[in-house]
Design a protein around this motif. Structure first.
Motif, PDB file in Angstrom:
ATOM      1  N   GLY A  58       0.791  -1.217   0.000  1.00 47.56           N
ATOM      2  CA  GLY A  58       0.000   0.000   0.000  1.00 47.56           C
ATOM      3  C   GLY A  58       0.829   1.275   0.000  1.00 47.56           C
ATOM      4  O   GLY A  58       0.272   2.368  -0.037  1.00 47.56           O
ATOM      5  N   ALA A  59       2.132   1.158   0.014  1.00 49.75           N
ATOM      6  CA  ALA A  59       3.002   2.337   0.053  1.00 49.75           C
ATOM      7  C   ALA A  59       3.022   3.035  -1.305  1.00 49.75           C
ATOM      8  O   ALA A  59       2.677   2.455  -2.329  1.00 49.75           O
ATOM      9  N   SER A  60       3.440   4.306  -1.298  1.00 51.23           N
ATOM     10  CA  SER A  60       3.501   5.065  -2.551  1.00 51.23           C
ATOM     11  C   SER A  60       4.577   4.522  -3.490  1.00 51.23           C
ATOM     12  O   SER A  60       4.446   4.621  -4.702  1.00 51.23           O
ATOM     13  N   ALA A  61       5.645   3.952  -2.930  1.00 50.33           N
ATOM     14  CA  ALA A  61       6.704   3.323  -3.731  1.00 50.33           C
ATOM     15  C   ALA A  61       6.842   1.885  -3.248  1.00 50.33           C
ATOM     16  O   ALA A  61       7.710   1.575  -2.429  1.00 50.33           O
ATOM     17  N   PRO A  62       5.976   0.968  -3.745  1.00 47.54           N
ATOM     18  CA  PRO A  62       5.969  -0.394  -3.209  1.00 47.54           C
ATOM     19  C   PRO A  62       7.289  -1.145  -3.369  1.00 47.54           C
ATOM     20  O   PRO A  62       7.661  -1.923  -2.502  1.00 47.54           O
TER      21      PRO A  62
END
Length: 129
Positions: A58-62
């Motif tokens: 779910g992170a902006s930079a998976p």
């Protein structure tokens, strides 16, 4: 593909660290099977890693978050708190520990063979053969 710094190689290295910690805990349990009051140790890794990897998705930079999770992954040694059926309150089940020792040995062997295979491919590429 970069075999030395790839996520799969990092995951294999972390798996080896977990399996080695598990092997150590099992051997501690076996060596203390006759120690009164000793509680068996066990090692956890998969549950915390799975939870961390799900949050990384779910992170902006998976990709970067995934790599960070792998770099920070550590096995955790815990003590079993289950009740003992023995009079001396020792919590080691020798049959269970023997089975886990055999299973862990096979898993260690598989992980070492996998890493060795990848390094062999890299060595062949470097030699140009």
């Amino acid at each position: 593909m970069d075999y030395v710094t790839s996520n799969s190689e990092l995951m294999m290295e972390r798996s080896m660290r977990f399996l080695w910690a598990k092997q150590t805990a099992i051997l501690d349990n076996i060596s203390n099977a006759e120690t009164p009051g000793y509680k068996a140790k066990y090692v956890t890794f998969e549950e915390s890693l799975k939870k961390s990897l799900k949050s990384a998705l779910g992170a902006s930079a998976p990709a970067a978050a995934f790599r960070s999770v792998l770099e920070d992954a550590r096995p955790t040694v815990r003590t079993a708190s289950s009740e003992s059926t023995r009079m001396d309150e020792n919590g080691v089940n020798m049959t269970e520990q023997g089975v886990e020792l055999a299973r862990n040995t096979y898993q260690l062997r598989y992980a070492m063979n996998s890493i060795s295979s990848n390094l062999s491919i890299l060595r062949t590429a470097i030699k140009g053969q």
